[in-house]
Design a protein around this motif. Structure first.
Motif, short mmCIF file in Angstrom:
data_model
loop_
_atom_site.label_atom_id
_atom_site.label_comp_id
_atom_site.label_asym_id
_atom_site.label_seq_id
_atom_site.Cartn_x
_atom_site.Cartn_y
_atom_site.Cartn_z
N MET A 93 0.88 -1.12 -0.07
CA MET A 93 -0.10 0.05 0.17
C MET A 93 0.90 1.37 -0.14
SD MET A 93 -1.68 -0.65 3.81
CE MET A 93 -2.69 0.96 3.77
N ASP A 94 0.21 2.46 -0.36
CA ASP A 94 1.10 3.82 -0.57
C ASP A 94 1.22 4.33 0.94
OD1 ASP A 94 1.05 3.39 -3.17
OD2 ASP A 94 -0.18 5.18 -3.60
N ALA A 95 2.00 5.08 1.29
CA ALA A 95 2.15 5.69 2.38
C ALA A 95 1.36 6.93 2.70
CB ALA A 95 3.65 6.08 2.68
N ASP A 96 0.62 7.21 1.95
CA ASP A 96 0.10 8.59 2.07
C ASP A 96 -1.73 8.61 2.42
OD1 ASP A 96 -1.09 7.60 -0.36
OD2 ASP A 96 -0.57 9.36 -1.54
N MET A 97 -1.81 7.25 2.79
CA MET A 97 -3.34 6.83 3.09
C MET A 97 -4.30 7.06 2.30
SD MET A 97 -3.81 7.37 7.04
CE MET A 97 -2.89 8.51 7.78
N GLN A 98 -3.84 7.10 0.94
CA GLN A 98 -4.73 7.21 -0.10
C GLN A 98 -5.61 5.59 -0.33
OE1 GLN A 98 -2.63 9.26 -3.25
NE2 GLN A 98 -4.62 10.49 -3.15
N HIS A 99 -4.68 4.67 0.11
CA HIS A 99 -5.31 3.37 0.03
C HIS A 99 -5.68 2.90 1.49
CE1 HIS A 99 -2.20 2.17 -3.13
NE2 HIS A 99 -3.19 2.89 -3.54
N GLU A 199 -8.10 11.64 0.53
CA GLU A 199 -7.04 12.76 -0.07
C GLU A 199 -5.79 12.28 0.36
OE1 GLU A 199 -7.73 16.51 -0.82
OE2 GLU A 199 -9.99 16.29 -0.62
N ARG A 200 -4.64 12.75 0.09
CA ARG A 200 -3.62 12.69 0.41
C ARG A 200 -3.24 12.96 1.77
NH1 ARG A 200 2.04 12.20 -0.04
NH2 ARG A 200 2.50 11.00 -1.77
N PHE A 201 -2.77 12.23 2.99
CA PHE A 201 -2.94 12.83 4.41
C PHE A 201 -2.14 13.98 4.22
CE2 PHE A 201 -1.51 12.79 8.64
CZ PHE A 201 -2.81 12.75 9.34
MG MG Z 1 -0.79 8.92 -3.40
#
Ligand code: MG
Ligand code: UDP
Length: 308
Positions: A93-99, A199-201
């Motif tokens: 998963m991505d680090a930005d909590m978009q997932h 949204e990107r955190f």
């Molecule tokens: Mg992202």
């Protein structure tokens, strides 16, 4: 839910300093009772990402990290994650909590039902921004036009893979990785979940326009040789048009007195053919360049440091 299995979560991070702690806390809600390793892959960040990951790793023994010597790109970071994960299933998963981490539970449930691959698809929602939605749509349209396998529009690098699938990925050492194409190509029993991207955190997107272009061109040329065949089709079409034009030219010469007025059409056809040739040489060059790079057999990434 059965608990006697090990889950690996792999997270590529490129300059995500302010996302590491919130992400860990969010994920922890869903994995606290599970035997889990969380592997952060620091893809050559220049901010405090690595420091934060190390600090986190000191506090929690579930946390592991791999740090690259420079930025090798998202797909190579994923590859490093798959290479070192040893869980019975692996979630990326991505680090930005978009997932959304709340999908973890559902992914595991489906895996336990017997699916080897649980992939996800981003539903188009307003929070993404018009440009991203349009470019993403266009990308998948073109990709599927040229590709031998079907790649779902909005496919994300947020997925669960069974250990067996991960073992296969570990054997694949191609340089121009494109997991969204590679995963459907692998086969196995697959199922897809839909999610709405948050949204990107914090921070900005790490996919600049040029990175996105590279990603798109890699996606197409790593998965298909169809673009090479364009030249044949174009050749036929242009030859046909040229043939019609020749008939027309003969008609003008034989039946009218306007035979000399041909400069415009000459220049147009020369430029047109020249343009097509340049495009085709470009496509050839792209593939040739890939062969050249692949042939060097360089590693996909270089690790600067890691724990355990
Ligand atoms: Mg992202
Ligand atoms: N990322 C990476 N290396 C890169 C670019 C991105 O490891 O060269 C990571 C990034 O930290 C994030 C994920 O890949 O965890 C997806 O990137 P991002 O969220 O910027 O892409 P977007 O969601 O805007 O498509």
């Amino acid at each position: 839910m059965k608990k006697e299995f090990k889950l690996s979560i792999i997270i590529p991070c490129f300059n995500e300093e302010s996302n590491i702690y919130p992400l860990y806390n969010e994920i922890f809600k869903y994995i606290k009772d599970l035997n889990t390793e969380i592997i952060f892959i620091d893809d050559g960040s220049s901010d405090k990402t690595l420091d934060n990951i190390k600090e986190l790793a000191n506090q929690h023994k579930k946390v592991k990290f791999i740090s690259f010597s420079r930025n090798f790109g998202h797909q190579n970071a994923l590859k490093a994650g798959y290479d070192s994960a040893d869980g019975d299933c692996v979630i990326s998963m991505d680090a930005d909590m978009q997932h959304p981490p709340e999908l973890i539970t559902e992914m595991i449930r489906l895996w336990q039902k017997g699916y080897k691959i649980v992939s996800t698809k981003r539903m188009h929602d307003k929070s993404l921004g018009l440009i991203k939605r349009l470019t993403s749509k266009l990308f998948y349209k073109i990709l599927n036009l040229f590709s031998e396998i079907k790649i779902e529009s909005g496919a994300a690098d947020f997925r669960l893979l069974d250990k067996q699938v991960v073992k296969e990925l570990q054997q694949i050492n191609e340089k121009f990785l494109f997991f969204r194409g590679l995963i459907p190509w692998l086969g196995f029993s697959q199922i897809q979940l839909e999610y709405i991207a948050a949204e990107r955190f914090s921070g900005k997107t790490k996919y600049s326009f040029s990175k996105m272009l590279h990603f798109a061109s890699d996606g197409i040329t790593s998965f298909s040789v169809k673009p090479l065949k364009i030249s044949i089709y174009l050749g036929f079409i242009i030859a046909f048009i040229a043939f019609l034009y020749i008939l027309y030219a003969i008609y003008i010469a034989v039946f009218t007195n306007n035979a000399i007025a041909g400069w415009t059409s000459t220049i147009i056809s020369v430029l047109f053919i020249g343009g097509i040739q340049l495009i085709m040489i470009g496509i050839l060059g792209n593939y040739l360049g890939k062969l050249f790079m692949e042939n060097k057999k360089r590693p996909n990434y270089i690790i600067k440091e890691k724990n355990d």
